[in-house]
Scaffold this motif. Structure first.
Motif, short mmCIF file in Angstrom:
data_model
loop_
_atom_site.label_atom_id
_atom_site.label_comp_id
_atom_site.label_asym_id
_atom_site.label_seq_id
_atom_site.Cartn_x
_atom_site.Cartn_y
_atom_site.Cartn_z
N THR A 40 -6.35 0.45 -12.33
CA THR A 40 -7.15 1.00 -11.46
C THR A 40 -7.81 -0.43 -10.04
OG1 THR A 40 -9.56 1.14 -11.83
CG2 THR A 40 -7.26 2.93 -12.00
N GLY A 41 -8.12 0.31 -9.38
CA GLY A 41 -8.51 -0.75 -8.28
C GLY A 41 -7.78 -1.99 -7.75
N ASP A 42 -8.44 -3.38 -7.62
CA ASP A 42 -7.71 -4.87 -7.20
C ASP A 42 -7.56 -5.39 -8.79
OD1 ASP A 42 -9.14 -4.80 -5.19
OD2 ASP A 42 -11.35 -6.19 -6.15
N ASP A 43 -7.12 -4.78 -9.87
CA ASP A 43 -6.22 -5.23 -10.84
C ASP A 43 -4.51 -4.67 -10.82
OD1 ASP A 43 -8.12 -5.80 -12.39
OD2 ASP A 43 -8.81 -4.43 -13.61
N ARG A 44 -4.53 -3.83 -9.67
CA ARG A 44 -3.50 -3.52 -9.28
C ARG A 44 -2.67 -4.22 -8.16
NH1 ARG A 44 0.19 1.98 -9.66
NH2 ARG A 44 -1.25 2.68 -11.51
N LYS A 45 -3.51 -5.22 -7.42
CA LYS A 45 -3.07 -6.15 -6.78
C LYS A 45 -1.82 -7.28 -7.14
CE LYS A 45 -7.01 -5.05 -3.31
NZ LYS A 45 -8.17 -5.64 -2.80
N VAL A 46 -0.82 -7.63 -6.28
CA VAL A 46 -0.37 -8.80 -6.75
C VAL A 46 -0.29 -9.71 -5.31
CG1 VAL A 46 0.89 -7.54 -8.32
CG2 VAL A 46 1.94 -7.48 -6.06
N TRP A 47 0.56 -10.35 -5.12
CA TRP A 47 0.60 -11.58 -4.31
C TRP A 47 2.55 -10.68 -4.10
CZ3 TRP A 47 -2.16 -14.49 -0.76
CH2 TRP A 47 -2.85 -14.70 -0.86
N HIS A 48 2.74 -10.40 -2.76
CA HIS A 48 4.22 -9.99 -2.88
C HIS A 48 4.87 -11.00 -0.98
CE1 HIS A 48 7.05 -7.05 -0.79
NE2 HIS A 48 7.72 -8.18 -1.60
N LYS A 49 5.94 -11.69 -2.08
CA LYS A 49 6.69 -12.94 -0.72
C LYS A 49 8.01 -12.26 -0.41
CE LYS A 49 7.67 -17.26 -1.56
NZ LYS A 49 7.29 -18.52 -1.95
N ILE A 50 8.06 -12.13 0.89
CA ILE A 50 9.82 -11.96 0.81
C ILE A 50 10.50 -13.02 1.70
CG2 ILE A 50 10.86 -10.12 2.18
CD1 ILE A 50 8.83 -8.14 2.82
N VAL A 51 11.56 -13.14 1.72
CA VAL A 51 12.54 -14.21 2.03
C VAL A 51 13.24 -13.60 2.64
CG1 VAL A 51 13.64 -16.50 2.01
CG2 VAL A 51 11.62 -16.17 0.55
N GLU A 52 13.66 -13.69 4.04
CA GLU A 52 14.60 -13.19 4.85
C GLU A 52 15.92 -13.63 4.01
OE1 GLU A 52 14.03 -10.67 6.17
OE2 GLU A 52 12.21 -10.26 6.38
N ALA A 53 17.14 -13.40 4.61
CA ALA A 53 18.57 -13.41 4.06
C ALA A 53 18.81 -14.54 5.03
CB ALA A 53 18.94 -11.77 4.28
N ASP A 54 18.74 -14.86 6.05
CA ASP A 54 19.01 -15.19 6.64
C ASP A 54 18.22 -17.23 6.25
OD1 ASP A 54 16.78 -15.46 8.09
OD2 ASP A 54 17.28 -14.76 9.81
N LYS A 55 17.40 -17.50 5.55
CA LYS A 55 16.23 -17.97 5.31
C LYS A 55 15.38 -18.90 6.33
CE LYS A 55 17.67 -17.91 1.49
NZ LYS A 55 17.94 -16.19 0.75
N LYS A 56 15.14 -18.07 7.23
CA LYS A 56 14.55 -19.17 8.81
C LYS A 56 13.22 -18.04 8.59
CE LYS A 56 18.65 -19.42 11.40
NZ LYS A 56 18.71 -19.13 12.89
N THR A 57 12.60 -16.82 7.51
CA THR A 57 11.49 -16.73 8.41
C THR A 57 11.13 -15.83 6.03
OG1 THR A 57 12.27 -15.85 10.11
CG2 THR A 57 9.85 -14.70 8.83
N GLN A 58 9.89 -16.24 6.34
CA GLN A 58 9.17 -15.35 4.60
C GLN A 58 8.37 -15.11 5.63
OE1 GLN A 58 8.44 -19.23 2.28
NE2 GLN A 58 6.64 -19.10 2.35
N VAL A 59 7.95 -14.00 4.64
CA VAL A 59 6.66 -12.80 4.84
C VAL A 59 5.67 -13.25 3.38
CG1 VAL A 59 5.58 -10.48 5.68
CG2 VAL A 59 7.26 -11.18 6.31
#
Length: 151
Positions: A93-112
């Motif tokens: 529960t709480g903070d123990d549910r947190k992760v880093w999430h990175k998305i690399v867009e298909a065109d490889k120009k942007t990441q979130v």
């Protein structure tokens, strides 16, 4: 503009801790892809419609909140590091549910990239002859940072 297949968009996860002041380097991330068959953008927007006297009385829509979320569905692979990271948070529960999430867009120009909370974690279930399920939702806790993609 060319169309791109959804499978070319990459989703990556990494462990998060309270001590983290910045995103981890790319070696810490694990790709959340193996046996994942569906990823849906499950973003929720909160809006407000208001008319103003400087207009003609027609209401304008203002977006006052965005909760970006991504829903993952597929089959459980007990040897996959990304799935295991998420599965290990199922009974937390709480903070123990947190992760880093990175998305690399298909065109490889942007990441979130940003900190997200893992919810709706499913690591098994279904008919006797089916493969075990894997499901989760990753919801950013703040608006994630969008930056140029760095290989």
């Amino acid at each position: 503009m060319a169309r791109t297949k959804n499978a070319l968009r990459e989703h990556w996860v990494a462990e998060w801790s309270k001590e983290d002041t910045q995103a981890p380097d790319k070696t810490k991330y694990k790709r959340l892809a193996k046996y994942v068959s569906t990823i849906d953008d499950d973003t929720d927007e909160e809006t407000d419609d208001t008319a103003f006297y400087d207009g003609d009385g027609t209401k304008e829509t203002s977006v006052i909140g965005v909760k970006e979320s991504w829903k993952f569905e597929g089959f459980r692979d007990n040897s996959d590091e990304a799935q295991n990271l998420i599965a290990g948070k199922k009974r937390k529960t709480g903070d123990d549910r947190k992760v880093w999430h990175k998305i690399v867009e298909a065109d490889k120009k942007t990441q979130v990239e940003g900190v997200a909370t893992a919810t709706n974690i499913v690591t098994a279930g279904g008919d006797a002859g089916d493969y075990g399920k894997f499901e989760c939702t990753l919801s950013y806790n703040t608006l994630p940072k969008e930056v140029p993609y760095v290989e």
